[in-house]
Design a protein around this motif. Structure first.
Motif, PDB file in Angstrom:
ATOM      1  N   ASP A 316      25.268 -44.476 -30.220  1.00 59.82           N
ATOM      2  CA  ASP A 316      26.696 -44.018 -29.685  1.00 59.82           C
ATOM      3  C   ASP A 316      27.013 -44.633 -28.031  1.00 59.82           C
ATOM      4  OD1 ASP A 316      29.130 -43.069 -28.479  1.00 59.82           O
ATOM      5  OD2 ASP A 316      28.391 -40.898 -28.517  1.00 59.82           O
ATOM      6  N   THR A 319      30.923 -42.683 -25.987  1.00 53.71           N
ATOM      7  CA  THR A 319      31.312 -41.319 -25.404  1.00 53.71           C
ATOM      8  C   THR A 319      31.279 -41.613 -23.889  1.00 53.71           C
ATOM      9  OG1 THR A 319      30.491 -40.030 -27.134  1.00 53.71           O
ATOM     10  CG2 THR A 319      30.729 -38.713 -25.066  1.00 53.71           C
ATOM     11  N   GLN A 320      30.007 -42.203 -23.404  1.00 56.12           N
ATOM     12  CA  GLN A 320      30.009 -42.302 -22.006  1.00 56.12           C
ATOM     13  C   GLN A 320      31.012 -43.337 -21.352  1.00 56.12           C
ATOM     14  OE1 GLN A 320      27.863 -40.231 -20.151  1.00 56.12           O
ATOM     15  NE2 GLN A 320      28.972 -40.952 -18.471  1.00 56.12           N
ATOM     16  N   LYS A 321      31.393 -44.421 -22.124  1.00 54.00           N
ATOM     17  CA  LYS A 321      32.408 -45.208 -21.652  1.00 54.00           C
ATOM     18  C   LYS A 321      33.900 -44.459 -21.413  1.00 54.00           C
ATOM     19  CE  LYS A 321      30.796 -49.666 -23.547  1.00 54.00           C
ATOM     20  NZ  LYS A 321      31.212 -50.714 -24.399  1.00 54.00           N
ATOM     21  N   LEU A 323      34.054 -41.187 -21.024  1.00 54.83           N
ATOM     22  CA  LEU A 323      34.124 -40.334 -19.835  1.00 54.83           C
ATOM     23  C   LEU A 323      34.011 -40.864 -18.491  1.00 54.83           C
ATOM     24  CD1 LEU A 323      31.150 -37.915 -21.312  1.00 54.83           C
ATOM     25  CD2 LEU A 323      33.641 -37.321 -20.965  1.00 54.83           C
ATOM     26  N   ASP A 324      33.626 -42.146 -18.343  1.00 49.41           N
ATOM     27  CA  ASP A 324      33.417 -42.938 -17.099  1.00 49.41           C
ATOM     28  C   ASP A 324      34.953 -43.615 -16.825  1.00 49.41           C
ATOM     29  OD1 ASP A 324      31.085 -42.068 -16.770  1.00 49.41           O
ATOM     30  OD2 ASP A 324      30.136 -44.120 -17.481  1.00 49.41           O
ATOM     31  N   ASP A 346      33.743 -37.717 -27.291  1.00 48.70           N
ATOM     32  CA  ASP A 346      32.581 -37.630 -28.012  1.00 48.70           C
ATOM     33  C   ASP A 346      33.206 -37.914 -29.525  1.00 48.70           C
ATOM     34  OD1 ASP A 346      33.245 -35.069 -28.604  1.00 48.70           O
ATOM     35  OD2 ASP A 346      31.349 -34.254 -27.867  1.00 48.70           O
ATOM     36  N   TRP A 415      31.349 -44.538 -31.608  1.00 44.30           N
ATOM     37  CA  TRP A 415      30.378 -43.666 -31.762  1.00 44.30           C
ATOM     38  C   TRP A 415      29.382 -44.184 -32.766  1.00 44.30           C
ATOM     39  CZ3 TRP A 415      35.821 -42.040 -32.407  1.00 44.30           C
ATOM     40  CH2 TRP A 415      36.097 -41.443 -31.338  1.00 44.30           C
TER      41      TRP A 415
END
Length: 460
Positions: A316, A319-321, A323-324, A346, A415
């Motif tokens: 995955d 998700t972080q992209k 969130l950032d 996510d 994801w």
């Protein structure tokens, strides 16, 4: 030489006349008579019949949106035009009030009307054939004594002339729906019951098995072929494979399947489209034993041929992209704007409220029709008493075709998801299809994206 065209014409006319006569006689070879004496006022028999009718999901096809139960009139689209379900209430003028038990049984099990003509195969009599006459008797008592009689004339089909003739259907029946009986695959009583419900009254193959050149199910049982229940497209929905590969039921367990049949959702997914109708009108009313039996049987089916048993692992990176705020594609921007508030960064959604998009086999199916249809047309979860609310997916018809394609491709490949990409033309085709498609209760999306007004289920 000038006589040959006349000779050919005469031979053709004679051949057509002979085919017509045989076609008129063929239904007589399908009908049967029974010695059963049905007491249609027996409370126990009526109660049994009500349950059998639920397992057979009769109400879903024979009831229109906001219409009277079982009064018919639901349009079913075919490539040649719409056909309409019939009135099966006990009204003596427009329904089945004048049907004897044999008339009823021959229509349901063998596809032969009271006037000895063939029924369209939209009626799943190839599946109902294996149902015992005792269940037919119970259903007959229920329909004759416990269903409200509704005077509502049946609508004529919209099929063009010649194609709406009934007698050629008798040849279809002879070729594609021969008489058959139930053959258990095992001695295990639970699995036998599950196989019977899936193969017979549940008529799961009607949606989940591919159709052949004659619009027949390519397999009616698992013994026929591993193509049975291997997935198909119907009414613009991808009816998923119910077999054991990854994109089928390979990632589901028996308890999750039973929960899905009973409530229309799990912590990660929810029923939509035609399956929402099945849950709302049929499976939620079934006993836990029957739901467990169906689930256990489905988990015995081997993976469908030529399909990936397990998909490669994928890390995955999405998700972080999100969130950032790192929106590295048009699809990411659209997802953040229209989807993320419900389905989360996510892609896991909210258990039993907003379905997960990550690792959801309905999302990453090779065929994207279901994702396209619910994105463009919206939809509603089935109402059951097991959850406090029925939630609704709004339609996004306001988005341009290119944007729909972008966000659908993004969801299907973010994801851990892995799926073939679609093009703008696929969106155009789906819009055109939805413009002609009749609405059903679970297709209707109200003005708000969450239908909080529906608390509990209205049981009929």
């Amino acid at each position: 030489m000038k006589k040959w065209p006349l000779i050919i014409l005469v031979v053709a006319v004679i051949g057509l006349a002979l085919a017509f006569v045989i076609g008129q006689l063929l239904p007589n070879m399908r009908t049967t008579s029974s010695d059963l004496e049905v007491n249609i006022t027996d409370p126990a028999l009526i109660k049994q019949g009500a349950y059998v009718a639920r397992t057979a999901d009769c109400v879903a096809c024979h009831t229109t949106l906001d219409g009277e139960a079982y009064a018919g009139g639901l349009p079913m689209l075919t490539p040649l035009g719409a056909i309409y379900s019939t009135n099966i209430t006990p009204d003596k003028t427009t329904g089945i009030g004048n049907y004897s038990f044999d008339d009823f049984k021959n229509a349901v099990k063998h596809g032969v009307r009271i006037d000895n003509s063939a029924l369209y195969p939209a009626m799943p009599y190839p599946s109902y054939q294996i149902m015992p006459d005792d269940d037919m008797a119970a259903m007959y008592a229920y329909f004759m004594s416990d269903v409200k009689a509704v005077n509502q004339p049946n609508q004529k089909s919209e099929l063009p002339p010649v194609m709406n003739w009934r007698w050629p259907l008798s040849y279809w029946q002879a070729i594609f729906a021969p008489k058959r009986s139930f053959t258990p695959e095992t001695d295990d009583a639970v699995l036998v019951r599950g196989q019977y419900l899936i193969e017979g009254p549940g008529h799961c193959g009607s949606c989940h098995t591919e159709r052949g050149i004659g619009f027949q199910e390519v397999a009616l049982t698992n013994a026929d072929s591993e193509e049975y229940l291997s997935g198909a497209v119907i009414d613009g929905w991808r009816a998923k494979s119910l077999r054991g590969e990854h994109r089928g039921l390979g990632t589901w367990n028996t308890a999750e399947l039973s929960e899905f049949f009973k409530t229309g959702r799990t912590d990660t997914t929810a029923a939509f489209g035609a399956m929402a109708d099945v849950v709302e009108h049929s499976t939620q009313y079934m006993t836990d034993n029957d739901l467990n039996a169906m689930s256990a049987y489905l988990k015995t089916l081997t993976p469908a041929p030529n399909k990936e048993v397990v998909l490669p692992e994928k890390k995955d990176l999405t998700t972080q992209k999100l969130l950032d705020g790192n929106y590295d594609s048009r699809g990411a921007i659209l997802y953040a704007e229209y989807c993320q508030v419900c389905h989360r960064a996510d892609g896991k959604g909210v258990p039993r409220i907003f379905p997960a998009l990550d690792a959801n086999s309905a999302v990453y199916a090779k065929n994207a029709d279901s994702v396209l249809q619910i994105t463009l047309g919206g939809g509603r979860m089935p109402e059951t008493p097991y959850d406090r609310m029925a939630f609704t997916m709004p339609e996004f018809t306001n988005l341009a075709d290119a944007d729909i394609a972008e966000v659908v491709n993004y969801v299907r490949n973010s994801w851990t998801n892995q799926a073939p990409e679609i093009g703008v033309n696929d969106v155009v085709k789906m819009r055109a299809f939805l413009a002609k498609k009749p609405k059903t209760a679970t297709d209707i999306a109200p003005d708000l994206s969450i239908n909080a007004a529906t608390q509990g289920a209205n049981h009929e």
